[in-house]
Design a protein around this motif. Structure first.
Motif, PDB file in Angstrom:
ATOM      1  N   UNK A 173      -8.621   2.376  -7.713  1.00 34.33           N
ATOM      2  CA  UNK A 173      -8.057   1.166  -8.312  1.00 34.33           C
ATOM      3  C   UNK A 173      -7.178   0.413  -7.305  1.00 34.33           C
ATOM      4  N   UNK A 174      -6.323   1.168  -6.590  1.00 35.39           N
ATOM      5  CA  UNK A 174      -5.436   0.566  -5.597  1.00 35.39           C
ATOM      6  C   UNK A 174      -6.232  -0.168  -4.524  1.00 35.39           C
TER       7      UNK A 174
ATOM      8  N   UNK B 264       0.832  -1.205   0.000  1.00 33.84           N
ATOM      9  CA  UNK B 264       0.000   0.000   0.000  1.00 33.84           C
ATOM     10  C   UNK B 264       0.866   1.255   0.000  1.00 33.84           C
ATOM     11  N   UNK B 265       1.961   1.240   0.736  1.00 34.37           N
ATOM     12  CA  UNK B 265       2.873   2.392   0.756  1.00 34.37           C
ATOM     13  C   UNK B 265       3.456   2.637  -0.639  1.00 34.37           C
ATOM     14  N   UNK B 266       3.803   1.548  -1.342  1.00 38.89           N
ATOM     15  CA  UNK B 266       4.335   1.688  -2.706  1.00 38.89           C
ATOM     16  C   UNK B 266       3.288   2.291  -3.631  1.00 38.89           C
ATOM     17  N   UNK B 267       2.061   1.788  -3.525  1.00 43.04           N
ATOM     18  CA  UNK B 267       0.968   2.335  -4.337  1.00 43.04           C
ATOM     19  C   UNK B 267       0.786   3.829  -4.053  1.00 43.04           C
ATOM     20  N   UNK B 268       0.749   4.186  -2.786  1.00 40.56           N
ATOM     21  CA  UNK B 268       0.504   5.594  -2.429  1.00 40.56           C
ATOM     22  C   UNK B 268       1.622   6.503  -2.930  1.00 40.56           C
ATOM     23  N   UNK B 269       2.846   6.023  -2.857  1.00 37.44           N
ATOM     24  CA  UNK B 269       3.969   6.809  -3.376  1.00 37.44           C
ATOM     25  C   UNK B 269       3.823   6.983  -4.894  1.00 37.44           C
ATOM     26  N   UNK B 270       3.508   5.885  -5.580  1.00 37.12           N
ATOM     27  CA  UNK B 270       3.290   5.922  -7.029  1.00 37.12           C
ATOM     28  C   UNK B 270       2.149   6.882  -7.378  1.00 37.12           C
ATOM     29  N   UNK B 271       1.043   6.782  -6.661  1.00 37.95           N
ATOM     30  CA  UNK B 271      -0.124   7.635  -6.915  1.00 37.95           C
ATOM     31  C   UNK B 271       0.234   9.102  -6.730  1.00 37.95           C
ATOM     32  N   UNK B 272       0.970   9.412  -5.680  1.00 34.54           N
ATOM     33  CA  UNK B 272       1.370  10.795  -5.424  1.00 34.54           C
ATOM     34  C   UNK B 272       2.239  11.323  -6.567  1.00 34.54           C
ATOM     35  N   UNK B 273       3.215  10.529  -6.972  1.00 31.39           N
ATOM     36  CA  UNK B 273       4.121  10.957  -8.046  1.00 31.39           C
ATOM     37  C   UNK B 273       3.345  11.155  -9.350  1.00 31.39           C
TER      38      UNK B 273
END
Length: 176
Positions: A135-136, A8-17
């Motif tokens: 989606x995440x 989830x942390x990876x997804x959130x970082x990706x989403x932010x970027x």
């Protein structure tokens, strides 16, 4: 409250970027023209059609989940995301090879067009993190949270898809 897992942390970082980079890149690319490139004037009706297809996919997706067909719902939403990405690539390619078209209408229709265009642009930026978070949450199996945000994401994304078509239809008589 549970802590976020690594995925989830990876997804959130990706989403932010992605939510920051896409709008900035699109804005920046408006100032980049490919020298001596053949204008890709055939693209606007194609990417407007893709926006229309996205709207149809979103409505079909809601119908699918209301009927309990989670697999079809997921496939339709994944296809809608792919369509939105294709739209974005074509939109940027068009604007990197062609001059922007000015709306030629006058009077009240010009203000209606500008309102639709402005809300379309603003909401197309706002909807990016909503789509990705929705989606995440589905991918992570967080369906109650997915459903909660999807109730916000769906009308925003549908509005952006439909107004993309409307903007095209309103400006299409002024393409050179």
């Amino acid at each position: 409250m549970s802590s976020m897992n690594t995925e989830e942390k990876k997804y959130k970082k990706f989403i932010t970027i992605v939510s920051i980079v896409i709008p900035l890149a699109v804005f920046g690319l408006f100032f980049v023209k490919i020298p001596n490139a053949e204008p890709l004037t055939f693209l606007p009706p194609i990417y407007a059609s893709i926006n229309g297809l996205t709207a149809v996919l979103l409505v079909a997706s809601v119908v699918a989940i209301k009927k309990g067909n989670r697999k079809l719902h997921e496939q339709l939403n994944t296809t809608a995301i792919i369509c939105s990405a294709l739209f974005l690539v074509m939109y940027v390619a068009y604007h990197m090879t062609s001059d922007s078209t000015k709306f030629g209408g006058e009077g009240i229709i010009k203000y209606i067009y500008l309102f639709i265009l402005l809300t379309h642009i603003v909401l197309s930026i706002i909807v990016i993190p909503f789509v990705l978070i929705t989606f995440m949450r589905a991918r992570l199996g967080k369906f109650p949270e997915h459903k909660k945000i999807a109730k916000i994401t769906f009308p925003l994304w549908l509005y952006v898809a439909i107004t993309g078509v409307v903007v095209y239809l309103m400006i299409s008589p002024y393409y050179v």
